[in-house]
Every structure is written in C-alpha cells, then in structure tokens.
Write an enzyme that holds these catalytic residues in place. Sequence first.
Site, short mmCIF file in Angstrom:
data_model
loop_
_atom_site.label_atom_id
_atom_site.label_comp_id
_atom_site.label_asym_id
_atom_site.label_seq_id
_atom_site.Cartn_x
_atom_site.Cartn_y
_atom_site.Cartn_z
CE LYS A 141 -4.49 -0.92 0.08
NZ LYS A 141 -5.47 -0.28 -0.82
CB SER A 395 -1.02 -8.00 -1.44
OG SER A 395 -2.07 -8.65 -0.75
#
Length: 597
Positions: A141, A395
């Site tokens: 992110k 992720s």
Amino acid sequence: MATAATAVYGAVSFTARGRSRPTARVAAATTTAASSPEAALAAAPPVPMRQVVPESLQHQSGYLVRGRWAEGKAVEGEGVEAAGGARGGPGAMEYLTSVLSSKVYDVAIESPLQLATKLSERLSVNLWIKREDLQPVFSFKLRGAYNMMAKLSREQLERGVICSSAGNHAQGVALSAQRLGCDAIIVMPVTTPEIKWRSVERLGATVVLKGDSYDEAQSYAKQRCEQEGLTFIPPFDHPDVIAGQGTIGMEIVRQLQGPVHAIFVPVGGGGLIAGIAAYVKRVRPEVKIIGVEPSDANAMALSLCHDQRIMLENVGGFADGVAVKVVGEETFRLCRELVDGIVLVSRDAICASIKDMFEEKRSILEPAGALALAGAEAYCKYYGLKGESVVAITSGANMNFDRLRIVTELADVGRKREAVLATFLPEEQGSFKKFADLVGRMNITEFKYRYDSNTKDALVLYSVGIYTDNELRAMVERMESSKLKTVNLTDNDLAKDHLRYFIGGRSEIKDELVYRFIFPERPGALMEFLDAFSPRWNISLFHYRAQGEAGANVLVGIQVPQEEFNEFKSRADNLGYEYMSELNNEIYHLLLRDPKM
C-alpha cells in the site's frame, strides 16, 4: 468536454494532450475541494447503484470469470486510449509514463520475486511469488500512497494530509508523510485493534478513532478534509495511487524473463490490479492479468459481469484487506478494458494458502495477502496447467495473531485434508462401535457426541482426515448402506463456524428465527444487541465466534411471532450491525430443528 474528475486528475499529476498543466494554486484548490474521483463527481446528479448479493455470482474454485467486455459484448474499437479521453481518466501512455517516473523507491523496496519450489512441484508449474509482504510496512500500500503524496505541492504538504483506513493504507500514508515531512491524520474505526493503530502512531501520524465501520470513518475524514483544507489520500481510486501500485508490474516484467502465462493479483477496490494491468498490458500484452477475490467479497467480478459498478448488499470480512462493497470508478474503467478475468476462492482456500506460504517460506500472510496465491493454485488445478510460469502477489503480512486460530482450523479443510461430517446414530447399545467400524481406516480428528434420552437418534459431529475424494465418498456410502444418515458439512460455513460446536441435538422451538450478526469488536456491543431485542423476545440460541478485526460472527436464535416480524426487522436495521437470515439453511434444519416442526 472535461469532467470534474478530469480536472482533479490533471491537478495532481496528469495533463491531457494539448492542455497545459494547471498552476499550483489551481491544483491545490481542486485537490482540497475534490480530493478523490468520488468527491469530484459529487456535484453531478447521483446515479442509483445496483445492489446485489455476493451469492448471485458463484463458480467452482479456479474458474475464470470474464466480464462482458472480455466476451466481446462491449463496443468494438474502444480501448484504454479511447476510453481515457471519453471518460475522464488518463490514457495508457500516461499511465506507462507515470509508472516509469514514479518515486516510490524513496520509501519502498524492489520486492524479490521468489520461486515457490514446493508448490511448483505440487502443481507442475513454475509458481513465482512477488513478495510485497516484505515491504517496510509489510504491505504494497505504501507505493500508491507515496506516489500520490510525492506529487503534491509544498503548500499542500504544509497543510497536511488525511485518510481513512483500518489497516495497511494507514501505515502507507503515515510512513510516506514521515519521509515527506508533512502532518498526517489517520481516521480509523474504533474497532481497529490496538496493535494496528499503535503501529500508525509510531510512524508519527495522528490517529483519530471514529465510528464503528470504515464507512463512518471515511465520512468523518472527508468532512475534516473539507473543513481544514487537507488533502485526502484515497486507498485506491486515484491515478497516482494506481500508477504507484503499477510499479509492481514493472518489476515483475524486469525480474522474470521468458514467457509468463499469468499474473494473479488480489482485488479489493482495484487499485493494485489496475496499476499492474496498465503497465503490463502495454509492454507484455500476451501476459494474462487475473484478479482474485473471496467468493463473499466479489464486487469487481460482479461489476465486470454487469458491465457497470455495483454495490454488494453485504461483504465477507475474513479477508478484511479486500472487503469492499464498491470498487473504484477509475479502477473499474481500467479493469474492464485490461483484466482477463477474476477467480473466486473460498475462505478455506485462503487459509490453506496461508499454511502453504508458511511451509514454503516460513512467513505468515494476512488473509488478503494470501488471496492471489489461493487463486493461482485453484486456477492451475481447474485448467490443468502444466509447465507454465505464473506469478502470485503476496500483498501483505499484517496478520492479527488471534486470527491464526481460524486459519489453523480451516487450512486442512481448504486443501481437502480434512472433512466435517454429521451422522445420526440410533440410541442403542453397540451403535458407537458400529460407527467406528464403518469409519474404518479414516483418521478421526474431532468427535462430538451427547446422549439424549428424548430422541431415537443421536447426532454425532466429527471430522476426518482425508486423502482423496473417493475415500470420503466410500465412507459416506458405507454409513448410508448401514442406515446411518450422514451429511458432509465441509462446504457449509454455518456448520463450520457454529453448528459443529453444538452437541445438544435438535429442539422443538416455536417461532424461532435464526440470523447471523456481525458484532463490532468493542466493549458494549453485546449489551447494545440485548437492549434491541431483550426482553421483548426470547433468545433461544447464541453462539459467538470472534474473527479478529473483522468483527465477531454471532449465530442467534430469537423467538418472534409472525405478526411481530416487521417490528423485529425494524429493530435489527436500527441496530446497525450487518446481519443475514439462516432460516433456510438446510444444515440448520437438519442439525438443530426438530423434524416434527
């Protein structure tokens, strides 16, 4: 004619062909007044968004769900370049340029691409893992957050930034603000675990706990954004955020030479897959870009199938990092044109992939972080892929420790190494021994039984370790041929989450409604629930199952006469907790409902 969204995009980083770049003064004004595509379009007449349930689109694990665009039903000749100008977003070349010029490496690392040797051998493919879980904040992110924030003017940075997030985006914004020397306000729901908001505080950001849900936190953040002239940093739906995430695609192309069949990407709001697709499809168009979503949080797959953004009526929260009800406007535009399809996977499969990653690299992923790995495994098995190279993006690794209990319970179920079953035994001497004999050499891993003198048949709930579908099928057939009714509960979430823990048998309860509620994980949540329904109605069943930050999954039985149902519904709606009926679940009727009812 340029839309308001176009103005915002241009003000931050992109310029349309033939127009000059806006000045810093104009850029600051447009960014603070409308700091996300949604805000930019707020002045336009609202268009009602279609609401659907996740269950309206379900396929076998590994099946590639294609949108109408991919099936050739959309307008021919319209692509990223054409749609970019028509719909207000940047074109493909602008995204490519932005990815190549990104400054994300001021704060992010070029994450390694590692071969998963054990999984590759099991699947007969070359499975590569893109380790975004190794970033400084253990998630991808920060790439998008920093890319957007690094392009803000000095005046904007001095005023500060704000975002709403319950997890990884918050840490990305906080670290980016620290490196850029600006103030950051992070609005998080009050239900956010202390370990997460403390991590954000340690990065120097100001944490504000507001609201029980992400939507409430976001509303408060946007209100303060307008009042204080801050810049709102969206989690996914902004070209600069998308381009920042696209640097992952650039790295994969550089790191893995030779043919690549597909890149599997976790999908929440769509920023990560949109960025990767925008880059990879420009330079390596033959590589498939495949999104992966939980089957109970499939907003992008449904949007692609309906050829428009839809809103989920409810969303599963286990993989909380991708639990969104509506995908982004710009991310949908890109995914509609560039993504090859979406694979849906179960919660059990996600848990199994968390275990696989631990066995492979001794790393523990969060549920959303293991999503792409689960999708890659399911796809390879479904289509019988052999000898190809595929990439799965891990992720994130911001796993709450208390979530591991659920993961360990469901991991073997997800890999079909364990099955959950129910068998009805006659209450007579020797029936237990007969049951054990019929189980045979299958390994019993869990067993629950309670004698009930009021019934002819006892309910036995148990789990067995299995090796093949044929072995399990043969055991069930042995039970049935001996007049012992047996039901396979392995694919029923209600049974695995709740009913497997009940050993009291079935009951005759008049006017019983059965619902699953999601309780916010905060003090007072139970009393709020009881204040809404008790003592007005009798609570006949209650089973609480915490799921970490996703909230508690609570199964509730309430005796409500038919003529009072509307009052019950009104109180349930006003309570504000997500809830769904389980009254029609056949497993509830089989295990808990008296057959005479």
